[in-house]
Scaffold this active site. Structure first.
Site, PDB file in Angstrom:
ATOM      1  N   LYS A 269     -77.195 -25.509  63.663  1.00 40.66           N
ATOM      2  CA  LYS A 269     -75.805 -25.783  63.295  1.00 40.66           C
ATOM      3  C   LYS A 269     -74.940 -25.517  64.519  1.00 40.66           C
ATOM      4  CE  LYS A 269     -76.185 -24.550  58.402  1.00 40.66           C
ATOM      5  NZ  LYS A 269     -75.913 -25.887  57.828  1.00 40.66           N
ATOM      6  N   ARG A 343     -83.711 -27.451  50.003  1.00 33.89           N
ATOM      7  CA  ARG A 343     -84.498 -28.287  49.085  1.00 33.89           C
ATOM      8  C   ARG A 343     -85.993 -28.025  49.247  1.00 33.89           C
ATOM      9  NH1 ARG A 343     -81.845 -33.649  51.396  1.00 33.89           N
ATOM     10  NH2 ARG A 343     -80.199 -32.098  51.796  1.00 33.89           N
TER      11      ARG A 343
HETATM   12  N1  BES Z   1     -76.784 -24.265  53.667  1.00 29.41           N
HETATM   13  C1  BES Z   1     -76.430 -25.604  53.971  1.00 29.41           C
HETATM   14  C2  BES Z   1     -75.352 -26.160  53.052  1.00 29.41           C
HETATM   15  C3  BES Z   1     -74.018 -25.476  53.044  1.00 29.41           C
HETATM   16  C4  BES Z   1     -72.925 -26.044  53.664  1.00 29.41           C
HETATM   17  C5  BES Z   1     -73.819 -24.301  52.343  1.00 29.41           C
HETATM   18  C6  BES Z   1     -71.695 -25.439  53.631  1.00 29.41           C
HETATM   19  C7  BES Z   1     -72.580 -23.682  52.303  1.00 29.41           C
HETATM   20  C8  BES Z   1     -71.517 -24.269  52.938  1.00 29.41           C
HETATM   21  C9  BES Z   1     -77.650 -26.512  53.870  1.00 29.41           C
HETATM   22  O1  BES Z   1     -78.867 -25.908  54.114  1.00 29.41           O
HETATM   23  C10 BES Z   1     -77.489 -27.596  54.894  1.00 29.41           C
HETATM   24  O2  BES Z   1     -77.397 -27.281  56.029  1.00 29.41           O
HETATM   25  N2  BES Z   1     -77.463 -28.853  54.437  1.00 29.41           N
HETATM   26  C11 BES Z   1     -77.316 -29.969  55.300  1.00 29.41           C
HETATM   27  C12 BES Z   1     -78.228 -31.057  54.808  1.00 29.41           C
HETATM   28  C13 BES Z   1     -78.372 -32.230  55.752  1.00 29.41           C
HETATM   29  C14 BES Z   1     -79.067 -31.799  57.024  1.00 29.41           C
HETATM   30  C15 BES Z   1     -79.171 -33.315  55.079  1.00 29.41           C
HETATM   31  C16 BES Z   1     -75.858 -30.412  55.250  1.00 29.41           C
HETATM   32  O3  BES Z   1     -75.228 -30.294  54.200  1.00 29.41           O
HETATM   33  O4  BES Z   1     -75.339 -30.827  56.273  1.00 29.41           O
HETATM   34 ZN    ZN Z   2     -79.364 -25.865  56.188  1.00 26.63          ZN
END
Ligand code: BES
Ligand code: ZN
Ligand code: ZN
Length: 490
Positions: A269, A343
Site C-alpha cells: 500500500k 478473501r
Molecule cells: N484491508 C483492505 C481493505 C480496506 C480498505 C480496509 C480501507 C479498511 C479500509 C483490503 O485487504 C484491500 O487492500 N483490498 C484491496 C483489494 C484490491 C487489491 C482488489 C482494495 O480494496 O484496494
Molecule cells: Zn489488503
C-alpha cells in the site's frame, strides 16, 4: 455501571442530573423535572434546540448540585438514534468535566411517539458506548469514564426493564472490547498474541476454544491463509470458538477477517491508508465479541466463531503476485494481488467451517474492500446475501441497532472478472469497477450451498474523528448488529 432507579427527586441528594429537553413540547412527567426544564427554557441561551446545553447549579427546592439540560430539537423529528447520540455526547461531556456519577431523567415515551423500551434502549446504549476512553498508551489519563449512571424511570419501569438494561450493558461491553482490540497497535496484537487475548476472554466466558497453530494449518492444508501469512515473522493462527447451549441444534457460523496488519504485501500500500491498517482485524474483533456476548447472554443457539489471523507483510518469504496456491477447499488460486488478502484467509476459514460444521447459516464480517467504502461511505456496511430471508433479517437488525447496512448484489455474470488463465480462480478481479462485488463473489466460491451473508465493514469499522457515541479509531461496528440478529433471526 448502569442502573434503573425510581426515586423521589425531592428527597434524594444528587450531584448531577441530566435532563433532555425538546424545543416544542414537554417530554417529562415528573413535576420536579418539568419545573426544572421550564426554568431552563426561560433562559435566553437555551431553547431546547439540538445540541444546546445549559447547566443550572443548586436549583431551588431540590438537593441537586447541578442540572445539565440538553437540547433534543423538535420532538416530532426525534428518533431513537437522536436519543442515542444525545446520551453519548452528554456522557462524553460529563467525563471531560471529571464527573464520576450521573443521573439521567428518562423522557416519557408517549410524548416522543416511541415506546418505552426503545427510549430506554437508545439512551442506555448511547450512554454506555459514549462512556468509553481508550487511553492505554497515554501516560497522562486525561478523561476517566464515569463509574456509575442511573436512569430515572417510573417504579414500574424499573422492574419491567431490569433485564433489558442488563442485556444492553452486556452487549455494549462487547462493542467496547471490540473497539479496544481494533485500537490496539499491530505490534501488540500479532496473530499469536491476538489468539491469546481471544483465548483468555473466551475461557472466562465459558466458550470452548481451539487454536490452530501454523504447523496445524500446514498439516490441514490451509494453503490460501498460509500464503498470506508467509511474508511475516509473526506466524499465522486460527481460533475456533464455540458457544454450545444444550438447546441449540442447528449451528450458526460467524467468520471474522483477522489481518492484524495489512501492509498490502508485495503489492504494498503506497498511500496514507497503510497507517490505519491495524484495523484490518475488525471483523475478527466483532465476531469474537459477539461470541463472548452470546455466552454471557446464554443465547439458545449453537454458535461457532471461526477467526483466521495473519499479518500481511513483506519479506523474502512473501507470496509473490502471480503465485498459485491450493486453498483448503482444493480450488487453486492465482494470487493476482497480494493486497487482496482478506478473501484468501476467509476462503479457507469458510471452506473449513462448511466442511466441519455444515452450518444452517454462515455470516462473515470483514474490512474487505476500499471499493465498498467508495460505494457506501464510511458509515454504512455492504451486505451481500443470496438468501433473501437472511438479507432481510440482517437489514432489520441494522435498522434496530443503527449499525447501518445496505444491500449489494451478487451477479452471477460478474464472476467472469475472477477468471484466471492458469488457476481455478484469481483473487484479483480484472476490472477495478465493482470491487466490493467481485470480492464478495470470490468468497461465494468457497461456501458451497450454505445460506451465507457477507458484510463488508471496511467503512464503518474505523473512524478518523470521534462521533456522538464513539471516540476516534475502532468503532466496534458489527457486535450490536450480530447479537441483535442472533436474538431475532432464526
Ligand atoms: N484491508 C483492505 C481493505 C480496506 C480498505 C480496509 C480501507 C479498511 C479500509 C483490503 O485487504 C484491500 O487492500 N483490498 C484491496 C483489494 C484490491 C487489491 C482488489 C482494495 O480494496 O484496494
Ligand atoms: Zn489488503
Ligand atoms: Zn486487508
Amino acid at each position: 455501571m448502569i442502573h434503573l432507579a425510581a426515586i423521589d427527586l425531592k428527597r434524594e441528594k444528587i450531584n448531577t442530573l441530566l435532563i433532555p429537553v425538546c424545543e416544542d413540547k414537554p417530554i417529562h412527567t415528573d413535576a420536579a423535572i418539568l419545573a426544572l426544564a421550564e426554568s431552563a427554557l426561560g433562559l435566553e441561551e437555551f431553547q431546547g434546540q439540538l445540541d444546546q446545553e445549559v447547566i443550572l447549579y443548586n436549583p431551588p427546592g431540590l438537593s441537586v448540585e447541578r442540572a445539565v439540560f440538553r437540547g433534543l430539537g423538535k420532538a416530532e423529528k426525534l428518533d431513537a438514534e437522536g436519543l442515542r447520540q444525545m446520551a453519548g455526547k452528554s456522557l462524553k461531556r460529563c467525563a471531560k468535566m471529571g464527573l464520576a456519577r450521573l443521573w439521567v431523567a428518562v423522557p416519557h415515551a408517549a410524548d416522543l411517539s416511541l415506546d418505552a423500551a426503545s427510549v430506554l434502549t437508545a439512551l442506555l446504549e448511547g450512554a454506555v458506548l459514549g462512556n468509553h476512553v481508550f487511553d492505554r498508551y497515554k501516560q497522562k489519563k486525561e478523561t476517566k469514564p464515569l463509574a456509575r449512571i442511573d436512569f430515572l424511570v417510573p417504579a414500574e419501569h424499573a422492574r419491567r426493564f431490569q433485564k433489558l438494561a442488563a442485556r444492553i450493558e452486556t452487549v455494549c461491553r462487547g462493542t467496547l472490547l471490540a473497539r479496544d482490540w481494533v485500537n490496539t497497535p499491530s505490534n501488540e496484537k500479532t496473530p499469536e498474541q491476538f489468539a491469546r487475548l481471544i483465548t483468555a476472554a473466551a475461557k472466562k466466558s465459558g466458550l470452548s476454544v481451539r487454536v490452530f497453530t501454523e504447523a496445524e494449518l500446514q498439516r490441514r492444508k490451509f494453503g490460501a491463509l498460509l500464503a498470506v501469512g508467509a511474508g511475516s515473522l509473526n506466524k499465522p493462527a486460527m481460533v475456533v470458538l464455540e458457544h454450545k447451549p444444550r438447546s441449540g441444534r442447528d449451528t450458526v457460523v460467524l467468520v471474522g477477517k483477522g489481518v492484524t496488519f495489512d501492509s498490502g504485501g508485495l503489492n504494498i500500500k503506497t498511500g496514507p491508508s497503510i497507517g490505519d491498517m491495524k484495523c484490518d482485524m475488525a471483523g475478527a474483533a466483532a465476531v469474537t465479541a459477539t461470541l463472548l456476548t452470546a455466552a454471557a447472554l446464554k443465547l439458545s443457539r449453537r454458535i461457532v466463531g471461526v477467526i483466521p489471523l495473519v499479518e500481511n507483510m513483506v519479506s523474502g518469504r512473501s507470496t509473490r503476485p502471480g503465485d498459485i496456491v491450493t486453498s483448503f477447499s482444493g480450488k487453486t488460486v492465482e494470487i493476482g494481488n497480494t493486497d487482496a488478502e482478506g478473501r484468501l484467509i476467509l476462503a479457507d476459514a469458510m471452506a473449513y467451517a462448511v466442511k466441519t460444521y455444515a452450518p444452517k447459516v454462515m455470516i462473515d464480517m470483514a474490512t474487505l474492500t476500499g471499493a465498498c467504502v467508495v460505494a457506501l461511505g464510511e458509515k454504512i456496511a455492504g451486505v451481500f446475501a443470496g438468501d433473501e430471508t437472511l438479507r432481510a433479517e440482517l437489514l432489520a437488525a441494522a435498522g434496530r441497532t443503527q449499525e447501518r447496512c445496505w444491500p449489494l448484489p451478487l451477479p452471477e455474470d460478474y464472476k467472469e472478472l475472477l477468471k484466471s488463465s492458469f488457476a481455478d480462480i484469481n483473487n484479483m478481479p480484472s476490472a477495478r469497477e465493482g470491487g466490493a462485488i467481485s470480492a464478495a463473489l470470490f468468497l461465494s466460491e468457497f461456501v458451497g450451498n450454505t445460506p451465507w451473508a457477507h458484510i463488508d465493514i471496511a467503512g464503518p469499522a474505523y473512524q478518523k474523528k470521534e462521533s456522538a457515541y464513539c471516540g476516534a479509531g475502532g468503532t466496534g461496528f458489527g457486535v450490536r448488529l450480530l447479537v441483535d440478529w442472533l436474538m431475532h433471526g432464526n
